[in-house]
Write a protein that holds these residues in place. Structure first.
Motif, PDB file in Angstrom:
ATOM      1  N   ILE A 191      14.582   8.906 -16.188  1.00  9.55           N
ATOM      2  CA  ILE A 191      13.519   8.609 -15.217  1.00  9.55           C
ATOM      3  C   ILE A 191      13.818   7.314 -14.472  1.00  9.55           C
ATOM      4  O   ILE A 191      13.683   7.224 -13.266  1.00  9.55           O
ATOM      5  N   GLU A 192      14.237   6.287 -15.255  1.00 15.67           N
ATOM      6  CA  GLU A 192      14.544   4.983 -14.646  1.00 15.67           C
ATOM      7  C   GLU A 192      15.716   5.108 -13.672  1.00 15.67           C
ATOM      8  O   GLU A 192      15.705   4.540 -12.579  1.00 15.67           O
ATOM      9  N   LEU A 193      16.756   5.877 -14.084  1.00 11.54           N
ATOM     10  CA  LEU A 193      17.912   6.071 -13.212  1.00 11.54           C
ATOM     11  C   LEU A 193      17.521   6.781 -11.931  1.00 11.54           C
ATOM     12  O   LEU A 193      17.971   6.429 -10.838  1.00 11.54           O
ATOM     13  N   THR A 194      16.635   7.788 -12.076  1.00 13.70           N
ATOM     14  CA  THR A 194      16.176   8.529 -10.897  1.00 13.70           C
ATOM     15  C   THR A 194      15.418   7.626  -9.939  1.00 13.70           C
ATOM     16  O   THR A 194      15.626   7.653  -8.728  1.00 13.70           O
ATOM     17  N   GLU A 195      14.527   6.779 -10.483  1.00 12.39           N
ATOM     18  CA  GLU A 195      13.751   5.873  -9.644  1.00 12.39           C
ATOM     19  C   GLU A 195      14.662   4.870  -8.932  1.00 12.39           C
ATOM     20  O   GLU A 195      14.477   4.583  -7.746  1.00 12.39           O
ATOM     21  N   ASN A 196      15.642   4.338  -9.677  1.00  7.08           N
ATOM     22  CA  ASN A 196      16.579   3.393  -9.069  1.00  7.08           C
ATOM     23  C   ASN A 196      17.401   4.054  -7.976  1.00  7.08           C
ATOM     24  O   ASN A 196      17.662   3.451  -6.940  1.00  7.08           O
ATOM     25  N   PHE A 197      17.805   5.307  -8.220  1.00 10.70           N
ATOM     26  CA  PHE A 197      18.598   6.011  -7.219  1.00 10.70           C
ATOM     27  C   PHE A 197      17.768   6.295  -5.973  1.00 10.70           C
ATOM     28  O   PHE A 197      18.254   6.177  -4.846  1.00 10.70           O
ATOM     29  N   ASN A 198      16.499   6.682  -6.181  1.00  9.41           N
ATOM     30  CA  ASN A 198      15.607   6.906  -5.038  1.00  9.41           C
ATOM     31  C   ASN A 198      15.479   5.638  -4.198  1.00  9.41           C
ATOM     32  O   ASN A 198      15.532   5.681  -2.968  1.00  9.41           O
ATOM     33  N   GLU A 199      15.295   4.504  -4.869  1.00 14.42           N
ATOM     34  CA  GLU A 199      15.146   3.228  -4.167  1.00 14.42           C
ATOM     35  C   GLU A 199      16.437   2.844  -3.438  1.00 14.42           C
ATOM     36  O   GLU A 199      16.398   2.366  -2.307  1.00 14.42           O
ATOM     37  N   THR A 200      17.582   3.089  -4.097  1.00 16.05           N
ATOM     38  CA  THR A 200      18.871   2.770  -3.471  1.00 16.05           C
ATOM     39  C   THR A 200      19.108   3.644  -2.237  1.00 16.05           C
ATOM     40  O   THR A 200      19.585   3.152  -1.209  1.00 16.05           O
ATOM     41  N   PHE A 201      18.771   4.909  -2.351  1.00 16.56           N
ATOM     42  CA  PHE A 201      18.959   5.825  -1.219  1.00 16.56           C
ATOM     43  C   PHE A 201      18.087   5.400  -0.033  1.00 16.56           C
ATOM     44  O   PHE A 201      18.550   5.326   1.111  1.00 16.56           O
ATOM     45  N   LEU A 202      16.807   5.099  -0.318  1.00 20.58           N
ATOM     46  CA  LEU A 202      15.888   4.665   0.740  1.00 20.58           C
ATOM     47  C   LEU A 202      16.350   3.347   1.352  1.00 20.58           C
ATOM     48  O   LEU A 202      16.278   3.156   2.565  1.00 20.58           O
ATOM     49  N   ARG A 203      16.838   2.435   0.530  1.00 25.05           N
ATOM     50  CA  ARG A 203      17.304   1.136   1.024  1.00 25.05           C
ATOM     51  C   ARG A 203      18.492   1.300   1.965  1.00 25.05           C
ATOM     52  O   ARG A 203      18.573   0.665   3.013  1.00 25.05           O
TER      53      ARG A 203
ATOM     54  N   CYS B 250      12.580  10.957   2.288  1.00 21.06           N
ATOM     55  CA  CYS B 250      12.541   9.689   3.040  1.00 21.06           C
ATOM     56  C   CYS B 250      12.100   9.910   4.482  1.00 21.06           C
ATOM     57  O   CYS B 250      11.285   9.155   5.020  1.00 21.06           O
ATOM     58  N   HIS B 251      12.619  10.955   5.118  1.00 22.79           N
ATOM     59  CA  HIS B 251      12.332  11.162   6.539  1.00 22.79           C
ATOM     60  C   HIS B 251      10.962  11.783   6.784  1.00 22.79           C
ATOM     61  O   HIS B 251      10.435  11.694   7.900  1.00 22.79           O
ATOM     62  N   GLN B 252      10.398  12.389   5.773  1.00 17.38           N
ATOM     63  CA  GLN B 252       9.034  12.909   5.907  1.00 17.38           C
ATOM     64  C   GLN B 252       8.010  11.942   5.336  1.00 17.38           C
ATOM     65  O   GLN B 252       6.813  12.189   5.428  1.00 17.38           O
ATOM     66  N   GLY B 253       8.495  10.837   4.776  1.00 13.67           N
ATOM     67  CA  GLY B 253       7.611   9.832   4.184  1.00 13.67           C
ATOM     68  C   GLY B 253       7.728   8.487   4.880  1.00 13.67           C
ATOM     69  O   GLY B 253       7.305   8.321   6.030  1.00 13.67           O
ATOM     70  N   PRO B 254       8.321   7.467   4.221  1.00 16.82           N
ATOM     71  CA  PRO B 254       8.310   6.099   4.754  1.00 16.82           C
ATOM     72  C   PRO B 254       9.101   5.895   6.035  1.00 16.82           C
ATOM     73  O   PRO B 254       8.847   4.931   6.756  1.00 16.82           O
ATOM     74  N   LEU B 255      10.063   6.782   6.344  1.00 12.03           N
ATOM     75  CA  LEU B 255      10.876   6.605   7.548  1.00 12.03           C
ATOM     76  C   LEU B 255      10.485   7.591   8.649  1.00 12.03           C
ATOM     77  O   LEU B 255      11.243   7.811   9.596  1.00 12.03           O
ATOM     78  N   ARG B 256       9.299   8.133   8.549  1.00  8.27           N
ATOM     79  CA  ARG B 256       8.881   9.214   9.449  1.00  8.27           C
ATOM     80  C   ARG B 256       8.692   8.744  10.889  1.00  8.27           C
ATOM     81  O   ARG B 256       9.165   9.375  11.815  1.00  8.27           O
TER      82      ARG B 256
END
Length: 392
Positions: free
Chosen positions: A46-58, A131-137
């Motif tokens: 779970i932690e790895l997934t969250e970190n990867f999500n954050e890295t991808f968005l960043r 990302c594109h349908q959420g924070p970067l929309r």
């Protein structure tokens, strides 16, 4: 049993599958260890997934920031890029999912419910679409995401007053204290300062710290580890410089660099921070003292109290203001007419006639802080236009 055969009781187990108490205890211990290991693995996953999500968005955010800040693309163009990239991605995703459904149904013979579940899972975990349908929309949502993700410093609006049309005029100031805090907390600062300290050579003029002005500055002598600030100011046109609106929308900008950084680092525009923006006409009308008032308060606080980072207090002071002749004369209160003014130099008191008739390399009497203050005092007392090239 509890996972796969919840409806069965312990009594329903055949004797051939029963073991001794010791064996059962060993198996139970192994199962407990396995369960604990599974829990740890799940948490790590779970932690790895969250970190990867954050890295991808960043990384996506940095890409769009680069388009906006370095390549200077308009917000409307970036929005078009975002929408078209998402459209193309969705087409590719639909094709991939259709191939996946065909494989699961024909080759692996899974049920329709299982296929739908797998495909929905693949679609829901697609980070690009998330990302594109959420924070970067949209442009607004991207700006909000950038502020949360990166060290964003909110500009302060400085109310200057009203102009001749009774329109409220203002300048924008990005606090120096917060800008320096972000720099001091960065890895760039730790690496660069250690590198800077290793490069000092007393026998070589390599930087401003080797000059006499720097060495004779009392504050820098008493605080050798302090921040040495350089401000650079210049005016620029934001409309066609050859058109009818030239100079009407001209903007004065002030930038900050830190002399503690090595020369090759601080010369990069990535490490030069914007401090202030103000219309040139507003600067002339309301004066430098009012426009720079907030910045002066921060500089005074920095010199007297410093910044506390990690329990350590670091002071700082302004070393110099860099700029072209026009801007430097404006801030210094010197005359800004270089072709007609009798005294046109801010370094010496040579006159226009002496300069024209004699060797152009000749210098007049050097200006000093005392002669400058004396001229300002006479200027205020006599209420005249200029004294020896000083007008304010």
């Amino acid at each position: 049993m509890s996972r796969k055969h919840k409806a069965c009781s312990v009594d329903s187990i055949s004797d051939m599958y029963r073991e001794t108490i010791a064996r059962s205890s060993a198996i139970s211990a192994c199962e407990d260890a396995s369960q604990s290991s599974n829990d740890v693995t799940t948490n790590e996953s779970i932690e790895l997934t969250e970190n990867f999500n954050e890295t991808f968005l960043r990384n996506l955010s940095l890409f769009y920031l680069k388009l906006q800040g370095q390549l200077l693309l308009p917000a409307s163009t970036i929005q078009t890029i975002v929408e078209e990239m998402q459209n193309v991605h969705e087409l590719g995703q639909d094709y991939t999912l259709s191939k996946l459904r065909s494989l699961l149904k024909n080759d692996m013979c899974l049920t329709d419910d299982a296929i739908v579940k797998i495909c929905d899972c693949v679609k829901d975990t697609d980070l690009f679409s998330v990302c594109h349908q959420g924070p970067l929309r949209t442009t607004y949502s991207r700006a909000q995401a950038f502020k949360k993700m990166f060290k964003y410093i909110e500009p302060k609006k400085i109310i200057l007053g009203t102009d001749e049309n009774m329109t409220q005029r203002f300048a924008y100031y990005i606090p120096v204290i917060q800008t320096l805090k972000s720099l001091l907390e960065s890895e760039l600062w730790k690496n660069s300062v250690s590198q800077q300290s290793c490069e000092i050579d007393s026998d070589v003029f390599g930087d401003i710290r080797d000059g006499q002005n720097f060495k004779s500055n009392r504050f820098f002598v008493e605080n050798p580890g302090c921040l040495k600030l350089i401000l650079y100011q210049d005016a620029f046109e934001i409309v066609n410089p050859l058109g009818s609106a030239k100079k009407r929308h001209k903007v004065v900008a002030v930038y900050l660099s830190v002399a503690n950084l090595p020369a090759h680092v601080r010369s990069s525009t990535d490490h030069i921070s914007l401090v202030l923006l103000c219309g040139e006409n507003d600067l002339k009308q309301f004066g430098s003292a009012k426009v720079f008032s907030e910045m002066l308060v921060d500089l005074k606080h920095l010199e007297e109290n410093g910044i506390t980072i990690g329990g350590e207090t670091i002071k700082g002071a302004l070393y110099c203001i860099a700029g072209d002749n026009l801007g430097s004369h404006s801030i210094g209160g010197f005359t800004e007419n270089f072709s007609r003014s009798q005294y046109f130099c801010r370094y010496c008191e040579i006159t226009q006639s002496e300069f024209q008739s004699d060797d152009p390399n000749v210098c007049g009497p050097q200006r000093t802080p005392e002669s400058y203050d004396s001229a300002v005092g006479d200027l205020q007392a006599e209420d005249c236009g200029a004294i020896k090239g000083i007008k304010k």
